[in-house]
Write an enzyme that holds these catalytic residues in place. Structure first.
Site, PDB file in Angstrom:
ATOM      1  N   ASP A 174     -39.113 -16.037  -4.012  1.00  0.00           N
ATOM      2  CA  ASP A 174     -38.567 -16.431  -2.995  1.00  0.00           C
ATOM      3  C   ASP A 174     -39.432 -17.144  -1.919  1.00  0.00           C
ATOM      4  O   ASP A 174     -40.300 -16.477  -1.572  1.00  0.00           O
ATOM      5  CB  ASP A 174     -37.618 -15.482  -2.266  1.00  0.00           C
ATOM      6  CG  ASP A 174     -36.061 -15.969  -2.217  1.00  0.00           C
ATOM      7  OD1 ASP A 174     -35.702 -17.041  -1.608  1.00  0.00           O
ATOM      8  OD2 ASP A 174     -35.247 -15.014  -2.551  1.00  0.00           O
TER       9      ASP A 174
ATOM     10  N   ASP B  15     -35.432 -20.845  -0.100  1.00  0.00           N
ATOM     11  CA  ASP B  15     -34.360 -20.430   0.767  1.00  0.00           C
ATOM     12  C   ASP B  15     -34.050 -21.092   1.985  1.00  0.00           C
ATOM     13  O   ASP B  15     -34.878 -21.763   2.527  1.00  0.00           O
ATOM     14  CB  ASP B  15     -34.847 -19.036   1.168  1.00  0.00           C
ATOM     15  CG  ASP B  15     -33.678 -18.433   2.080  1.00  0.00           C
ATOM     16  OD1 ASP B  15     -32.753 -18.027   1.693  1.00  0.00           O
ATOM     17  OD2 ASP B  15     -33.876 -18.409   3.294  1.00  0.00           O
TER      18      ASP B  15
ATOM     19  N   GLU C 185     -31.893 -23.691  -2.461  1.00  0.00           N
ATOM     20  CA  GLU C 185     -30.680 -23.298  -1.931  1.00  0.00           C
ATOM     21  C   GLU C 185     -30.242 -24.422  -1.019  1.00  0.00           C
ATOM     22  O   GLU C 185     -30.740 -24.646   0.093  1.00  0.00           O
ATOM     23  CB  GLU C 185     -30.866 -22.013  -1.404  1.00  0.00           C
ATOM     24  CG  GLU C 185     -29.463 -21.432  -0.630  1.00  0.00           C
ATOM     25  CD  GLU C 185     -29.750 -20.274   0.069  1.00  0.00           C
ATOM     26  OE1 GLU C 185     -28.744 -19.540   0.098  1.00  0.00           O
ATOM     27  OE2 GLU C 185     -30.591 -20.044   0.995  1.00  0.00           O
TER      28      GLU C 185
ATOM     29  N   HIS D 270     -27.428 -12.211  -4.639  1.00  0.00           N
ATOM     30  CA  HIS D 270     -27.589 -11.119  -3.507  1.00  0.00           C
ATOM     31  C   HIS D 270     -26.736 -11.368  -2.390  1.00  0.00           C
ATOM     32  O   HIS D 270     -26.713 -10.539  -1.533  1.00  0.00           O
ATOM     33  CB  HIS D 270     -28.885 -11.148  -3.172  1.00  0.00           C
ATOM     34  CG  HIS D 270     -29.457 -12.331  -2.328  1.00  0.00           C
ATOM     35  ND1 HIS D 270     -29.761 -13.318  -3.265  1.00  0.00           N
ATOM     36  CD2 HIS D 270     -29.859 -12.514  -1.204  1.00  0.00           C
ATOM     37  CE1 HIS D 270     -30.168 -14.516  -2.424  1.00  0.00           C
ATOM     38  NE2 HIS D 270     -30.413 -13.702  -0.994  1.00  0.00           N
ATOM     39  N   ASP D 271     -26.130 -12.447  -2.199  1.00  0.00           N
ATOM     40  CA  ASP D 271     -25.402 -12.971  -0.982  1.00  0.00           C
ATOM     41  C   ASP D 271     -23.856 -12.968  -1.336  1.00  0.00           C
ATOM     42  O   ASP D 271     -22.996 -13.323  -0.288  1.00  0.00           O
ATOM     43  CB  ASP D 271     -25.708 -14.360  -0.545  1.00  0.00           C
ATOM     44  CG  ASP D 271     -27.069 -14.189   0.460  1.00  0.00           C
ATOM     45  OD1 ASP D 271     -27.394 -13.330   0.847  1.00  0.00           O
ATOM     46  OD2 ASP D 271     -27.725 -15.223   0.372  1.00  0.00           O
TER      47      ASP D 271
END
Length: 575
Positions: free
Chosen positions: A102, A201, A251, A320-321
């Protein structure tokens, strides 16, 4: 097997997202670690994984579980050491698995040395590494993505800094050239260390509008999402990435399918992006089931916009979100869970793009029914709880909040990986940092490895099907019956090869009228999720050229291969 070297490695790859804190603990402190990932590499290899995306493992105060980085070139001690990270990279490569990390470069932690220097005042060279407004009056009413004002006052400086996320995550000032150069130096350092790429990210937030910009009526975050002029920074960043044979996944909140070719086309900034159009559908209020038509149209929209060489998709149903996909897009009741999980897998794994599997998704892990508000850890959950409690503080209200959090909290996807029926699901011998879902006794790796018709087994077979047929990688896409409220029907085709995917996405039986392009051909069933014999047994069951309808059981998924080699390719026929 077709010639893989004719396309970039990441187009024929399967990605697996690991949330390190919840994957595997080996030092018995209740927190997952790098050695735990090393220990499970054989499992990932057997599953068919080609690369792993690690959520942040950098030094961090953990206000936002690692997305607040205090040192980009240090490992958080709770995960291990830099030497152990190097060992993980080497061992993963020995298994034929690449590692991507990430990359969080929209903001840092407020504990990062840059920000600590910035707090010393405007004369400090690091002050301009962040975004400031003079005075104690907020320059606008922009709202943070995590709630509340986007501005945080520093009384000693009589200034305020901007934070798109939590106040402990000050945004970096991308207009500062030296700051950008320092980031690029760090990026090259990791790539030279041997990692194979990045998931970038919140990258669509790095450019901000002028302070007097008003948010769009239906979108509070528009002044700092994919703002005009962001291309200058993304192009510069993309040039760094092009120096290496890596994969990059942005993202990209706020990027439309129509804009996507600029981001991921031949001259794009990244190889692919995570879009939000389909994954956000679960958030719609007052619905017991997902809007199947909306889901199909969202996925189909992105397929068509990036087909024929215009770009490349990143395929996912969990991360994960967001909550667990079988709980919000399928059905996690025991009677439906296995079929719903495998139906969703069939639906998305065979689309055009690189599939990502989130840890536990391949088991059908479900949302957690939280029994105490103290079980929740996520910073956004805690903020939501605080706001909801202000409305009415009572025991009854707490029960309502618990029920809500069990549906929407990001903690649903962060509960420990369920490896076995051993204590704490085989994740740790110590009390885990986050509560273990009690259904681990039924849903776990050890049990599903023994079951030929398990969700895990089906994922393995789907992955191999995709890898063994070029049509699922480089083939084109064509959909049918987009307005059908239950069934998703699409084709993947390459030259004269045609594959048909049919999935009932509801708990009700369904029947469809087959379009002429399908019913006029003869098809052989290749894989299905309802067969007693096993999902990859190349059944003789055929869809004949005279068949006009098809009946499907709840959450039934089928994949067919067209028998005859027609002279006219389907590509030529539909274009």
């Amino acid at each position: 097997m077709y010639e893989e070297q004719t396309i970039p490695w990441w187009k024929n790859a399967i990605g697996y997202q690991i949330y390190p804190k919840s994957f595997q603990d080996t030092n018995h402190d209740g927190i997952g670690d790098l050695n735990g990932i090393r220990q499970r590499l054989p499992y990932l290899k057997e599953l068919g994984i080609d690369f792993v995306w690690l959520n942040p493992i950098y030094a961090s105060p953990n206000v936002d579980n690692g997305y607040d980085i205090s040192d980009y070139q240090a490992i958080n001690p709770e995960y291990g050491t830099m030497a152990e990270m190097v060992d993980l990279i080497k061992e993963a490569h020995a298994h034929g698995i690449k590692i991507i990390m990430d990359l969080v470069i929209n903001h840092t932690s407020d504990q990062h040395p840059w920000f600590q220097e910035a707090l010393k005042g405007p004369d400090n060279p690091y002050h301009d590494y962040y975004i400031w407004a003079d005075g104690t009056q907020k320059p606008n009413e922009w709202e943070s993505i995590f709630g509340g004002s986007i501005w945080q006052e520093v009384p000693s400086l009589k200034k305020q800094y901007l934070h798109v996320f939590a106040k402990e995550q000050p945004d970096l000032n991308w207009e500062n050239k030296q700051m950008r150069q320092d980031l690029y130096k760090m990026i090259r350092w990791w790539l030279d260390l041997g990692i194979d790429g990045f998931r970038i990210d919140a990258i669509s937030h790095i450019k901000k509008s002028s302070w007097d910009t008003k948010p769009q009526a239906d979108w509070a975050f528009s002044p700092f999402t994919n703002v005009a002029g962001i291309d200058v920074y993304l192009t510069e960043l993309g040039q760094i990435f092009k120096e290496y044979d890596i994969v990059t996944v942005g993202e990209a909140s706020g990027v439309t399918a129509e804009q996507a070719p600029e981001w991921v086309g031949e001259n794009g900034y990244f190889n692919m992006i995570f879009e939000f159009e389909h994954i956000s559908l679960w958030k719609r209020e007052k619905q017991d089931t997902i809007d199947v038509i909306a889901l199909k149209k969202a996925l189909s929209h992105w397929q068509k916009q990036l087909d024929y060489g215009k770009g490349w998709n990143a395929l996912y149903m969990e991360n994960h979100d967001v909550p667990r996909s079988v709980s919000v897009f399928g059905n996690d009741q025991p009677v439906y869970r296995q079929k719903a999980a495998t139906a969703l897998a069939t639906m998305y794994l065979l689309l055009q793009g690189t599939p990502f599997i989130y840890q536990g998704q391949e088991l059908g892990m479900t949302n957690m029914t939280f029994t105490d508000l103290d079980q929740l850890d996520d910073v956004t959950a805690k903020q939501q709880i605080e706001e909801l409690r202000k409305l009415e503080d009572s025991g009854e209200r707490n029960l309502e909040i618990l029920e809500l959090m069990s549906s929407i909290s990001r903690d649903n996807s962060r509960t420990p990986m369920q490896w076995s029926t051993e204590e704490n699901a085989g994740f740790s011998t110590a009390e885990p940092w986050l509560v273990v879902n009690p259904n681990y006794e039924e849903i776990n790796v050890a049990a599903q490895l023994k079951q030929p018709n398990s969700i895990l087994s089906y994922y393995k077979q789907l992955i191999q099907l995709r890898k063994n047929r070029a049509v699922f990688v480089t083939g084109h896409y064509h959909d049918y019956l987009l307005d059908d409220p239950k069934v998703y029907v699409y084709e993947r085709f390459l030259g004269t090869e045609r594959m048909l995917v049919v999935v009932n996405l509801t708990k009700d039986a369904a029947e469809i009228d087959l379009p002429a392009a399908i019913s006029g051909q003869s098809w052989t069933l290749v894989i299905d999720n309802h067969s007693v014999e096993g999902a990859n047994s190349e059944h003789e069951l055929q869809l004949t050229q005279h068949q006009k309808t098809m009946a499907l059981a709840p959450y039934e998924a089928r994949v067919y291969h067209m028998n005859q080699r027609v002279k006219e390719t389907f590509n030529e026929k539909i274009r």
